[in-house]
Design a protein around this motif. Structure first.
Motif, mmCIF file in Angstrom:
data_model
loop_
_atom_site.group_PDB
_atom_site.id
_atom_site.type_symbol
_atom_site.label_atom_id
_atom_site.label_comp_id
_atom_site.label_asym_id
_atom_site.label_seq_id
_atom_site.Cartn_x
_atom_site.Cartn_y
_atom_site.Cartn_z
ATOM 1 N N SER A 98 0.814 -1.223 0.000
ATOM 2 C CA SER A 98 0.000 0.000 0.000
ATOM 3 C C SER A 98 0.843 1.267 0.000
ATOM 4 N N VAL A 99 2.108 1.138 -0.325
ATOM 5 C CA VAL A 99 3.038 2.267 -0.269
ATOM 6 C C VAL A 99 2.980 3.070 -1.564
ATOM 7 N N LYS A 100 3.099 4.388 -1.437
ATOM 8 C CA LYS A 100 3.241 5.284 -2.579
ATOM 9 C C LYS A 100 4.528 6.077 -2.405
ATOM 10 N N LEU A 101 5.434 5.940 -3.365
ATOM 11 C CA LEU A 101 6.698 6.670 -3.339
ATOM 12 C C LEU A 101 6.684 7.738 -4.418
ATOM 13 N N GLY A 102 7.016 8.970 -4.047
ATOM 14 C CA GLY A 102 7.029 10.053 -5.006
ATOM 15 C C GLY A 102 8.245 10.013 -5.910
ATOM 16 N N ASN A 103 8.298 10.933 -6.828
ATOM 17 C CA ASN A 103 9.401 10.987 -7.783
ATOM 18 C C ASN A 103 10.716 11.318 -7.092
ATOM 19 N N GLY A 104 11.790 10.684 -7.573
ATOM 20 C CA GLY A 104 13.123 11.022 -7.110
ATOM 21 C C GLY A 104 13.470 10.565 -5.707
ATOM 22 N N CYS A 105 12.669 9.692 -5.115
ATOM 23 C CA CYS A 105 12.992 9.190 -3.776
ATOM 24 C C CYS A 105 14.179 8.235 -3.841
ATOM 25 N N THR A 139 0.263 6.999 7.260
ATOM 26 C CA THR A 139 1.454 7.818 7.480
ATOM 27 C C THR A 139 1.718 8.595 6.198
ATOM 28 N N VAL A 140 1.859 9.924 6.314
ATOM 29 C CA VAL A 140 2.073 10.779 5.140
ATOM 30 C C VAL A 140 3.300 11.647 5.373
ATOM 31 N N LEU A 141 4.227 11.600 4.439
ATOM 32 C CA LEU A 141 5.387 12.483 4.449
ATOM 33 C C LEU A 141 5.325 13.378 3.219
ATOM 34 N N GLY A 142 5.668 14.645 3.393
ATOM 35 C CA GLY A 142 5.712 15.567 2.277
ATOM 36 C C GLY A 142 6.963 15.371 1.435
ATOM 37 N N CYS A 143 7.434 16.433 0.830
ATOM 38 C CA CYS A 143 8.575 16.372 -0.097
ATOM 39 C C CYS A 143 9.872 16.786 0.581
ATOM 40 N N LEU A 160 -0.845 3.096 26.367
ATOM 41 C CA LEU A 160 -1.599 1.887 26.725
ATOM 42 C C LEU A 160 -3.092 2.039 26.456
ATOM 43 N N LYS A 161 -3.547 3.268 26.274
ATOM 44 C CA LYS A 161 -4.966 3.476 25.978
ATOM 45 C C LYS A 161 -5.284 3.207 24.514
ATOM 46 N N TYR A 162 -4.260 3.050 23.686
ATOM 47 C CA TYR A 162 -4.517 2.746 22.278
ATOM 48 C C TYR A 162 -5.173 1.372 22.156
ATOM 49 N N LYS A 163 -6.238 1.318 21.378
ATOM 50 C CA LYS A 163 -6.959 0.072 21.176
ATOM 51 C C LYS A 163 -6.572 -0.535 19.832
ATOM 52 N N PRO A 164 -6.068 -1.758 19.835
ATOM 53 C CA PRO A 164 -5.694 -2.411 18.571
ATOM 54 C C PRO A 164 -6.863 -2.398 17.587
ATOM 55 N N GLY A 165 -6.570 -2.030 16.370
ATOM 56 C CA GLY A 165 -7.598 -1.934 15.345
ATOM 57 C C GLY A 165 -8.072 -0.525 15.086
ATOM 58 N N ASP A 166 -7.794 0.401 16.024
ATOM 59 C CA ASP A 166 -8.167 1.800 15.803
ATOM 60 C C ASP A 166 -7.248 2.435 14.762
ATOM 61 N N GLU A 167 -7.806 3.342 13.979
ATOM 62 C CA GLU A 167 -6.980 4.070 13.033
ATOM 63 C C GLU A 167 -6.079 5.060 13.768
ATOM 64 N N CYS A 168 -4.889 5.262 13.229
ATOM 65 C CA CYS A 168 -3.939 6.201 13.823
ATOM 66 C C CYS A 168 -3.167 6.872 12.688
ATOM 67 N N PHE A 169 -2.733 8.122 12.911
ATOM 68 C CA PHE A 169 -2.237 8.924 11.805
ATOM 69 C C PHE A 169 -0.975 9.696 12.179
ATOM 70 N N LEU A 170 -0.148 9.912 11.164
ATOM 71 C CA LEU A 170 1.016 10.794 11.266
ATOM 72 C C LEU A 170 1.122 11.592 9.980
ATOM 73 N N HIS A 171 1.216 12.907 10.093
ATOM 74 C CA HIS A 171 1.406 13.781 8.935
ATOM 75 C C HIS A 171 2.674 14.608 9.150
ATOM 76 N N ILE A 172 3.599 14.519 8.210
ATOM 77 C CA ILE A 172 4.850 15.277 8.248
ATOM 78 C C ILE A 172 4.913 16.136 6.998
ATOM 79 N N GLY A 173 5.321 17.384 7.159
ATOM 80 C CA GLY A 173 5.343 18.324 6.043
ATOM 81 C C GLY A 173 6.553 18.164 5.143
ATOM 82 N N ASP A 174 7.090 19.273 4.665
ATOM 83 C CA ASP A 174 8.176 19.281 3.688
ATOM 84 C C ASP A 174 9.486 19.764 4.318
ATOM 85 N N ASN A 175 10.582 19.327 3.710
ATOM 86 C CA ASN A 175 11.915 19.868 4.010
ATOM 87 C C ASN A 175 12.328 19.681 5.468
ATOM 88 N N ASN A 176 11.974 18.539 6.033
ATOM 89 C CA ASN A 176 12.398 18.212 7.391
ATOM 90 C C ASN A 176 13.607 17.290 7.362
#
Length: 336
Positions: A98-105, A139-143, A160-176
């Motif tokens: 399910s991975v998407k890699l952008g150009n030039g990675c 998980t989303v990483l910018g450019c 420990l409060k995280y429940k297995p099966g729940d959706e979880c997210f990470l968004h990272i911008g650009d130039n980090n």
């Protein structure tokens, strides 16, 4: 197998010396998910050779122009993964379905991308880096991001409060730039997400836990640790060109090194220091009000002509305008 391979290579090119110039450099992978055969690996049309005494950079560039994607045969790339143009995948890397890699990675040897993960253009994964996890969510990483050696980004949180099966997210911008052995976790619940903005430098062995919210242009020194739900911001405005420290930010002088790095002249820096002392370090703080000291600097025949000083004064004025919260606290020191 190694001996047989070497003998085939010598028969095909007995007078050619092979020079390995780039650990990422691999062979164009066929569209089939099956391992390439020996004839494919050592075909003179797909395997670039270089003399041991030559410069490989131009040859690699020419080959990359003709065959923009290079995937090492030992890499495990799922056929359903979406790969952009000009992508290099080194030995022993893993790219999930399910991975998407952008150009030039570029993925250096032993780096891995798992789960529902999207990586923007021109990102760099150093050896041992891991991005994403087989979890619900994304998980989303910018450019133009750099993920350092053995950094782990976008994995399950340690709440420990995280429940297995729940959706979880990470968004990272650009130039980090995320340096070696750093860990950044996804959110602990589907209604929230861990967010990192743009142009941040996160030094080695830092930890950013679930549901944190990081803005832009921050620098985290080595071994900085953020617990869950931390928001990195300042409660009141910071005057232009200055520094603050502390859990409740307190003014600590001009950012002299930052001024020098950004091309401010010696005259501008000297004028800013004089203005700073007159406003924040008066000889007798009881004799004049804060507003009076600002006005005095504005009306100064020399300081009033310096653009940088005027810009700092304007930032102070703006902080008290339109019902804003004013500037952060500062200490009174005797000065001249």
């Amino acid at each position: 197998m190694a001996a047989a391979t070497n003998s085939i290579l010598l028969k095909l090119k007995p007078k050619i010396k092979i020079k390995i110039c780039n650990p990422l450099f691999g062979y164009p992978r066929s569209s089939s998910s099956a391992s390439p055969s020996i004839p494919h690996l050592f075909s003179t049309t797909t395997l670039p050779y270089a003399d041991a005494d030559s410069d490989c950079s131009s040859e690699i560039k020419a080959t990359a122009d003709a065959n923009p994607n290079f995937i090492h045969p030992s890499a495990d790339v799922h056929p359903n993964a979406i790969i952009g143009h000009g992508v290099s995948v080194g030995p022993f890397c893993t790219i999930g379905s399910s991975v998407k890699l952008g150009n030039g990675c570029r993925l250096y040897p032993g780096s891995h991308v798992f789960g529902n993960t999207e990586i923007g253009d021109h990102c760099l994964l150093m050896p041992g880096a891991v991005v994403g996890d087989h979890l619900p969510g994304r998980t989303v990483l910018g450019c133009n991001n750099v993920i350092g050696h053995h950094a782990v980004v976008g994995v399950k949180c340690q709440d420990l409060k995280y429940k297995p099966g729940d959706e979880c997210f990470l968004h990272i911008g650009d130039n980090n730039e995320i340096r070696e052995h750093t860990s950044i976790h996804r959110s602990s619940k589907s209604s929230d997400k861990t967010v990192i903005g743009d142009k941040n430098l996160i030094m080695g062995s830092c930890h950013i836990a679930h549901d944190c919210n990081i803005g832009n242009n921050n620098i985290f020194a080595n071994n900085t640790l953020l617990a869950g739900h931390v928001v990195v911001e300042v409660s009141q405005d910071v005057p232009k060109y200055t520094m603050v420290v502390g859990e409740r930010a307190e003014l600590r002088g001009l950012n002299l090194e930052g001024l020098r790095r950004n091309g401010f002249t010696a005259t501008e820096i000297k004028s800013l220091r004089t203005a700073y002392r007159k406003i924040f370090m008066p000889v007798d703080s009881n004799s004049t009000s804060f507003e009076e000291r600002i006005t005095k600097v504005e009306e100064d025949k020399e300081l009033g002509k310096i653009t940088a000083v005027c810009s700092m004064i304007q930032s102070l004025r703006d902080s008290f305008a339109q019902n804003r919260r004013g500037i952060c606290k500062f200490r009174y020191f005797s000065g001249s």
